[in-house]
Design a protein around this motif. Structure first.
Motif, short mmCIF file in Angstrom:
data_model
loop_
_atom_site.label_atom_id
_atom_site.label_comp_id
_atom_site.label_asym_id
_atom_site.label_seq_id
_atom_site.Cartn_x
_atom_site.Cartn_y
_atom_site.Cartn_z
N ALA A 82 -21.38 15.37 -9.35
CA ALA A 82 -22.02 14.08 -9.61
C ALA A 82 -23.52 14.23 -9.46
O ALA A 82 -23.99 14.80 -8.48
CB ALA A 82 -21.50 13.04 -8.63
N GLU A 137 -27.91 20.45 -0.74
CA GLU A 137 -27.27 19.14 -0.97
C GLU A 137 -25.87 19.22 -0.37
O GLU A 137 -24.99 19.87 -0.93
CB GLU A 137 -27.20 18.83 -2.47
N GLU A 139 -22.23 17.92 0.39
CA GLU A 139 -21.38 17.01 -0.36
C GLU A 139 -19.91 17.16 0.04
O GLU A 139 -19.48 18.22 0.48
CB GLU A 139 -21.51 17.30 -1.87
N ASP A 168 -24.28 21.97 -2.73
CA ASP A 168 -24.74 22.06 -4.12
C ASP A 168 -26.22 22.47 -4.08
O ASP A 168 -27.10 21.63 -4.10
CB ASP A 168 -24.54 20.69 -4.79
N LYS A 181 -28.88 24.64 -10.76
CA LYS A 181 -27.84 24.61 -9.73
C LYS A 181 -26.78 25.68 -9.95
O LYS A 181 -25.77 25.69 -9.24
CB LYS A 181 -27.16 23.23 -9.75
N THR A 251 -24.70 14.02 -3.26
CA THR A 251 -25.27 14.18 -1.92
C THR A 251 -25.98 12.92 -1.47
O THR A 251 -26.62 12.23 -2.27
CB THR A 251 -26.25 15.38 -1.88
#
Ligand code: MN
Length: 281
Positions: A82, A137, A139, A168, A181, A251
């Motif tokens: 996301a 990040e 998550e 992430d 990423k 995140t």
């Protein structure tokens, strides 16, 4: 049930401080192409479940502390993630990307990360550009258990096999998300997969991330803009989701730079603790 992959791609069930080796229950087990064992295991889980309970009574075991844990999942058909899915993270990214309108999952949909970016607990994240800002990040990740297409949110949690912690990792900048990423080692997951029956409500889990001793992220999945079920609904209207597919839910606020020498620790309530180190590529 907590499922791990460890040592030379064994599959195990963790109970307390012990791993029980159930590798030979995986359909088509062979030492030659072991990396996708967990995907096969997940696809066959409903049939395997009663046999797992039996096997635990006689399975070889070893101390969790003595095992080298690997990513609990490799070679899913895809990793979806996301984009902005917490309001407070949208606000902080507005500071980083000044002058740009930052949208959320509602406008962007979900994006892909390459499966080759997966790595596991205790691994090292390799930063390709130490002169550019690279962020953690933290998550919550979910793993799909059954083939899903056009699933409505009311039924979406029935398609979840389990949950894991996801980092992430992200280079900030103007390139496409998949590029920024998608570097090798940029998706640490683990330390295990917790089956969904142990987490009936994934939308109320505390999530905390530390860099060294500094608490950077401290939130709760109740602040998700699209909750777990709605993310699955959205993703499955776009593409078929297969057993083993990983979806990272986004995140919360508090993202910040990581540098060579750092140690990053993510704790998601009821799911587990994932620790990785950071080094130059
Ligand atoms: Mn993310």
């Amino acid at each position: 049930m907590r499922l791990v992959m460890y040592n030379d791609w064994r599959v195990g069930v963790v109970e307390g401080e012990t791993i029980y080796d159930i590798t030979t229950l995986v359909p088509g087990w062979s030492p030659e192409w072991p990396q996708n064992f967990m995907v096969r295991f997940i696809a066959a889980f409903d049939e395997l479940r009663p046999r797992i309970a039996e096997a635990l009574a006689t399975a070889p075991s070893l101390a969790l502390a003595k095992a080298r844990l690997l990513a609990p999942l490799l070679y899913p058909t895809k990793i979806l993630a996301a984009p902005v899915n917490y309001r407070a993270h949208q606000a902080e990214m507005g500071q980083v990307y000044q002058g740009q309108t930052l949208h959320t999952i509602a406008e962007y949909g979900v994006f892909l990360k390459p499966s080759s970016s997966l790595t596991g607990p205790g691994s090292t994240v390799r930063i390709p550009f130490p002169d550019r800002r690279t962020d953690h990040e933290g998550e919550l990740g979910l793993i799909i258990g059954k083939t899903a297409k056009n699933v409505r949110r009311e039924e979406a949690l029935d398609y979840v096999f389990g949950y894991t912690c996801v980092m992430d990792m992200t280079v900030r900048g103007g390139e496409d998300r998949t590029w920024r990423k998608g570097f090798d080692t940029f998706t640490p997951i683990g330390p295990w997969i917790v089956t969904a029956d142990e987490i009936p409500d994934p939308d109320h889990l505390d999530l905390k991330l530390w860099v060294n001793d500094e608490l950077r992220q401290n939130s709760n999945t109740s602040y998700l803009i699209y909750d777990v079920a709605r993310i699955i609904e959205l993703a499955s209207t776009h593409q078929t989701l297969y057993p083993g597919d990983l979806i990272s839910t986004g995140t919360p606020e508090g993202v910040g730079p990581i540098r060579p020498g750092d140690r990053v620790r993510l704790v998601v309530e009821r799911v587990g603790e994932l620790v990785v180190d950071v080094a130059e590529a």
